[in-house]
Design a protein around this motif. Structure first.
Motif, PDB file in Angstrom:
ATOM      1  N   HIS A  94       0.515  11.497   7.664  1.00 46.94           N
ATOM      2  CA  HIS A  94      -0.168  10.436   6.927  1.00 46.94           C
ATOM      3  C   HIS A  94      -0.899   9.529   7.911  1.00 46.94           C
ATOM      4  O   HIS A  94      -0.281   8.930   8.799  1.00 46.94           O
ATOM      5  CB  HIS A  94       0.845   9.610   6.134  1.00 46.94           C
TER       6      HIS A  94
ATOM      7  N   THR B 160       0.684   1.714  -3.936  1.00 44.24           N
ATOM      8  CA  THR B 160      -0.537   2.520  -4.063  1.00 44.24           C
ATOM      9  C   THR B 160      -0.268   3.993  -3.785  1.00 44.24           C
ATOM     10  O   THR B 160      -0.644   4.866  -4.577  1.00 44.24           O
ATOM     11  CB  THR B 160      -1.621   2.006  -3.101  1.00 44.24           C
ATOM     12  N   GLU B 161       0.387   4.282  -2.664  1.00 41.14           N
ATOM     13  CA  GLU B 161       0.641   5.664  -2.282  1.00 41.14           C
ATOM     14  C   GLU B 161       1.878   6.253  -2.962  1.00 41.14           C
ATOM     15  O   GLU B 161       2.028   7.474  -3.034  1.00 41.14           O
ATOM     16  CB  GLU B 161       0.814   5.767  -0.762  1.00 41.14           C
TER      17      GLU B 161
ATOM     18  N   TYR C 270       0.823  -1.206   0.000  1.00 42.63           N
ATOM     19  CA  TYR C 270       0.000   0.000   0.000  1.00 42.63           C
ATOM     20  C   TYR C 270       0.860   1.261   0.000  1.00 42.63           C
ATOM     21  O   TYR C 270       0.649   2.175  -0.811  1.00 42.63           O
ATOM     22  CB  TYR C 270      -0.935   0.017   1.220  1.00 42.63           C
ATOM     23  N   LEU C 271       1.847   1.323   0.894  1.00 35.82           N
ATOM     24  CA  LEU C 271       2.652   2.535   1.011  1.00 35.82           C
ATOM     25  C   LEU C 271       3.506   2.789  -0.223  1.00 35.82           C
ATOM     26  O   LEU C 271       3.608   3.926  -0.700  1.00 35.82           O
ATOM     27  CB  LEU C 271       3.548   2.452   2.250  1.00 35.82           C
TER      28      LEU C 271
END
Length: 532
Positions: free
Chosen positions: A483, A431-432, A427-428
């Motif tokens: 974040h 995606t991010e 995710y980090l």
């Protein structure tokens, strides 16, 4: 660059058909060093080990082994590079490429020893287990009838395992010792379950000749009940004699005789505090009964704080014998006796090192050894549990984890698992699109505590890394632009660690894993040696 041979066309590493690096076989050589693959310099010159790592090896490792270029055969498992990188291929490509290259390996008849440098060479030559488990030892399997010595790949030692630089040099030194017939030495014999008459006769003789004894026990990890006792006696003439008793053969008379030996001579343990001393209490020998106790683990921790202190590692540096640590299940008696003789060899070397380093010897004598009886007592007494505090603490940490999950999932939009390193990493970083943090040793993406702290500092606002993050603080930081997933992860990880390390062990559980009450005391083991 050299052209690759015609058979290489079907190999997945064929590429342009250029860059073949043949082995450098020296007729009449006694040693063949097999590494993993060539580098850029080797590819250009068409010769193995001419690059930076090869030069390092030739200057600082070959001399230890008594080797000289031109008088030793050199080669690689793979004889070309993977594209323009020095990386080894993986999976099916590695298997296919290794199969193609194996046809070019020729071991001269004069070869007396093959050095497997690195895990790829070790696996190719049939070595068992991992390279780290076997470094510095001979493989139990020969290759084409030749013995195989395991050493770490020098490139890995220089780049990632610098603390093993000197131990690796000692591994290479075994090449010269092997060729001279000085290593490995035969293991000293011992008596196994001798009858009381023979044992007493041996004991009467050995008490006047012995300098110190070495003890190793095999036991039940939970109850500390003795299964097997191995004792070696280092004699004044430098030789070693000893015996082993399986617990089923021990009688009160045996225990009395063994106690007489172990309390009249100084005794050497390897991790006696955590293992042997409590176990020997089962046969009536207590710490205060010994005339003197020494411990290889404690001495080594003072002298070489940055290195591992377990016996398996110590044996690679100091033992004149072949590896026996892999025999625990297949031959428990040989395994136990191996621990005795390896500890004896280790202690013999450590005594010289302590004599050459008076400051370290002072710490060992005045701090490490005097702590033993106090820690033994602490292990027995344990820590009383503050029961009224445990229940609320369990609820507190469970609530913190639940709140962290709520914040993280609210931001992401689906039931994300903050405790999953894989999910968090994807995710980090994917995606991010946050900057990927890599582990300093493995160079692979990591989301460990240091990586999360760096990302939090980059995104802001700034924070004190020594300050514990609370839910309220996290909420305020998120309002300032922090974040949410990073903040939630810190809270979740901290609460999970405290709950699993300190709260859960206080509970008693049924067979289904459900808590059924609280313990009265905990019995942690305090260790002197781990702190560098």
């Amino acid at each position: 660059m050299l052209d690759k041979p015609e058979p290489c066309k079907s190999c997945p590493l064929w590429g342009t058909g250029k860059g073949f690096v043949p082995d450098e076989v020296v007729e009449g050589s006694e040693v063949f060093v097999l590494a993993q693959n060539p580098g850029a310099d080797e590819e250009i010159q068409g010769k193995p080990k001419v690059g930076k790592i090869g030069q390092e090896e030739e200057r600082h490792f070959f001399p230890r082994a008594g080797l000289t270029r031109g008088k030793v055969s050199l080669g690689n498992v793979l004889r070309c590079r993977l594209g323009d990188t020095n990386n080894m291929p993986t999976g099916a490509i590695l298997t296919a490429a290794t199969k193609h290259c194996s046809q070019y390996l020729r071991i001269p008849p004069s070869t007396r020893l093959i050095v497997a440098e690195g895990r790829y060479a070790w696996q190719f030559l049939g070595g068992p287990g991992s390279i780290k488990q076997w470094r510095g030892f001979l493989s139990p399997h020969r290759y084409q009838g030749k013995p195989v010595l395991s050493v770490l790949y020098v490139g890995d030692v220089v780049a990632r395992e610098k603390k093993l630089y000197f131990p690796s040099q000692l591994d290479w030194a075994k090449v010269a010792r092997f060729l001279k017939g000085e290593w490995p030495k035969p293991v000293p014999p011992r008596m196994i379950n001798p009858n009381p008459t023979d044992f007493q006769a041996w004991l009467s003789r050995i008490e006047t000749l012995g300098e110190y004894s070495i003890v190793d026990t095999e036991y039940d990890r939970d109850t500390k009940m003795l299964h097997l006792l191995g004792v070696g006696v280092h004699l004044k003439d430098g030789t070693l004699e000893g015996f082993q008793y399986e617990a089923k053969h021990l009688t009160p008379r045996h225990n009395e005789l063994i106690k007489r030996l172990l309390t009249r001579l100084p005794i050497v343990f390897q991790n006696g505090l955590g293992a042997d001393i409590p176990v020997l209490e089962q046969i009536g020998i207590h710490y205060e009964d010994y005339c003197r106790v020494d411990d290889t683990m404690l001495a080594h921790a003072v002298l070489w704080s940055e290195l591992p202190h377990d016996l398996e590692f110590g044996a690679t540096m100091y033992s004149p014998y072949q590896k026996m640590k892999h025999l625990k299940k297949s031959d428990p008696l040989e395994y136990n006796w191996g621990d005795v003789v390896d500890t004896a060899a280790w202690w013999e070397a450590l005594q010289k090192e302590l004599a050459n380093d008076p400051a370290s010897k002072h710490i060992y004598e005045t701090q490490s050894l005097p702590l033993i009886p106090h820690l033994l007592k602490a292990h027995k007494v344990g820590l009383r549990i503050n029961k009224p505090r445990v229940g609320p603490a369990a609820t507190l940490y469970a609530d913190k984890m639940a709140e962290a999950l709520r914040v993280g999932r609210a931001y992401i939009g689906w039931p994300f698992n903050l405790g999953s390193n894989r999910q968090l990493s994807r995710y980090l970083y994917e995606t991010e699109g946050l900057p990927i943090q890599k582990h300093p040793k493995t160079k692979k993406a990591t989301i460990g505590g240091d990586a999360i702290a760096i990302l939090r500092q980059k995104i802001g606002p700034a924070f004190d890394p020594d300050e514990t993050l609370t839910v309220e603080m996290a909420a305020g930081r998120i309002e300032q632009g922090a974040h949410p997933v990073l903040e939630a992860r810190v809270i979740y990880a901290d609460a999970l660690q405290n709950a699993s390390h300190y709260i859960r062990p206080c509970f008693l559980f049924d067979k289904k894993g459900e808590p059924i009450g609280l313990r009265d005391r905990l019995y942690p083991e305090f260790k002197i040696h781990p702190q560098a």
